[in-house]
Design a protein around this motif. Structure first.
Motif, short mmCIF file in Angstrom:
data_model
loop_
_atom_site.label_atom_id
_atom_site.label_comp_id
_atom_site.label_asym_id
_atom_site.label_seq_id
_atom_site.Cartn_x
_atom_site.Cartn_y
_atom_site.Cartn_z
N ARG A 194 0.85 -1.18 0.00
CA ARG A 194 0.00 0.00 0.00
C ARG A 194 0.90 1.24 0.00
N ALA A 195 0.30 2.38 -0.34
CA ALA A 195 1.08 3.62 -0.44
C ALA A 195 1.78 3.97 0.87
N HIS A 196 1.04 3.91 2.00
CA HIS A 196 1.66 4.33 3.25
C HIS A 196 2.67 3.30 3.75
N VAL A 246 7.94 11.37 9.26
CA VAL A 246 7.23 12.03 8.17
C VAL A 246 5.74 11.99 8.47
N ILE A 247 5.01 12.95 7.95
CA ILE A 247 3.57 13.00 8.17
C ILE A 247 2.87 12.83 6.83
N ASP A 248 2.00 11.85 6.76
CA ASP A 248 1.22 11.60 5.54
C ASP A 248 -0.24 11.48 5.92
N ARG A 249 -1.09 12.33 5.32
CA ARG A 249 -2.52 12.33 5.65
C ARG A 249 -2.74 12.43 7.16
N GLY A 302 6.41 7.46 -0.98
CA GLY A 302 5.37 6.74 -0.25
C GLY A 302 4.21 7.67 0.05
N GLY A 303 3.11 7.12 0.48
CA GLY A 303 1.97 7.93 0.86
C GLY A 303 1.37 8.71 -0.29
N LYS A 304 0.75 9.82 0.03
CA LYS A 304 0.03 10.63 -0.96
C LYS A 304 0.96 11.20 -2.03
N LYS A 305 2.15 11.65 -1.63
CA LYS A 305 3.07 12.23 -2.62
C LYS A 305 3.43 11.21 -3.70
N TRP A 306 3.68 9.99 -3.26
CA TRP A 306 4.00 8.95 -4.24
C TRP A 306 2.78 8.62 -5.10
#
Length: 292
Positions: free
Chosen positions: A144-146, A210-213, A225-229
């Protein structure tokens, strides 16, 4: 392990307290909240936690993340609202405090479509080096992305204990890493050696937060990773292929390719489904069906 009251009893007690405190005005709302909290309580028991009302804010978020791949947004919102009311009553949240809003992935999973190996490679070549490697790992390992943000070597973090089949990863080779998935589940993933070598070259001297969502992750590798990826993947897919079914499409690719591999090795469809569900970290064959 402490004595665990029935799920229905725990949920009913919470609703009784909410009603007495005049936090619930409608019988319909009370009924819906009670059914929602029963489901939470079953998860609490499965995780061997102390009880429904012992849930922390982080554990509540883990529960909602776990449910996000199984249920639609309406059901997920109802469970969040029920947990939120319970935690406001207990003081874990202020009266106007809100639990983190988790987005259901069920619709996205049903909508996304698999990428072929050539398509995934073409997309990766349209990305920056750190996003390119993330795409190649996500495709090869079904992440998954995160989860890309949570990669760790096995000597740094052990997976949660879960029963697994001997067929897990049969036919594939590489190195085992751990990731933190939905519901906080820590599990093994296998990454091909050629990608492992590239990954270790991008290892950070010290982990960074790091902070994602709105969620914090401890990242050990300088990869996407996450939203940026996810955003990078969508843009590159549209540029290279003139369409995008979303980065989630790589999970579809993994599921479909592994099903073919396992059946070619002689496994029944049922065993192959269970195996893939374990490799992908949802441990429910019915969810694997969505990806097929």
């Amino acid at each position: 392990m402490p004595k665990f009251a029935k799920a229905s009893t725990q949920a009913h007690n919470v609703i009784k307290a909410l009603t007495k405190a005049e936090r619930i005005q409608s019988l319909g709302t009370a009924r819906n909240y009670e059914e929602a909290l029963k489901r939470v309580s079953f998860w609490v028991k499965e995780k061997k936690l102390n009880g429904l009302q012992s849930l922390s804010l982080e554990q509540a978020r883990f529960y909602l993340e776990y449910r996000a791949e199984i249920v639609g947004q309406k059901t997920l919102d109802m469970e969040r609202q029920a947990l939120q009311a319970m935690m406001q009553l207990s003081g874990k949240l202020p009266d106007n405090g809100k639990l983190y809003i988790v987005k259901s992935e069920l619709a996205e999973a049903k909508r996304s479509r698999a990428y072929t190996g050539n398509q995934a490679e073409a997309v990766s070549q349209g990305q920056s080096s750190k996003h390119r490697l993330a795409t190649q790992i996500a495709y090869a390992s079904g992440l998954r992305a995160h989860e890309l943000l949570t990669l760790a070597r096995c000597d740094e973090r052990q997976p949660d204990r879960r029963k697994t089949l001997n067929s897990k990863w049969e036919g594939r080779s590489g190195s085992l890493y751990t990731v933190v998935g939905k519901g906080g589940l820590k599990r093994h993933v296998i990454i091909p050696t050629v990608l492992v070598n590239q990954l270790e070259q991008r290892r950070l001297k010290s982990p960074v937060t790091v902070i994602d969502r709105q969620i914090k992750y401890l990242q050990r590798y300088d990869i996407g990773g996450g939203k940026k990826w996810s955003d990078s993947f969508n843009k590159a897919s549209n540029r290279k292929l003139f369409f995008s079914t979303g980065a989630h499409g790589l999970r579809h690719s993994y599921a479909q390719e592994r099903m073919v591999e396992l059946k070619a090795l002689g496994y029944s469809r049922a065993i192959a489904l269970e195996t893939v569900s374990q490799e992908m970290g949802h441990f429910r064959p019915q969810i694997t069906e969505v990806y097929l």
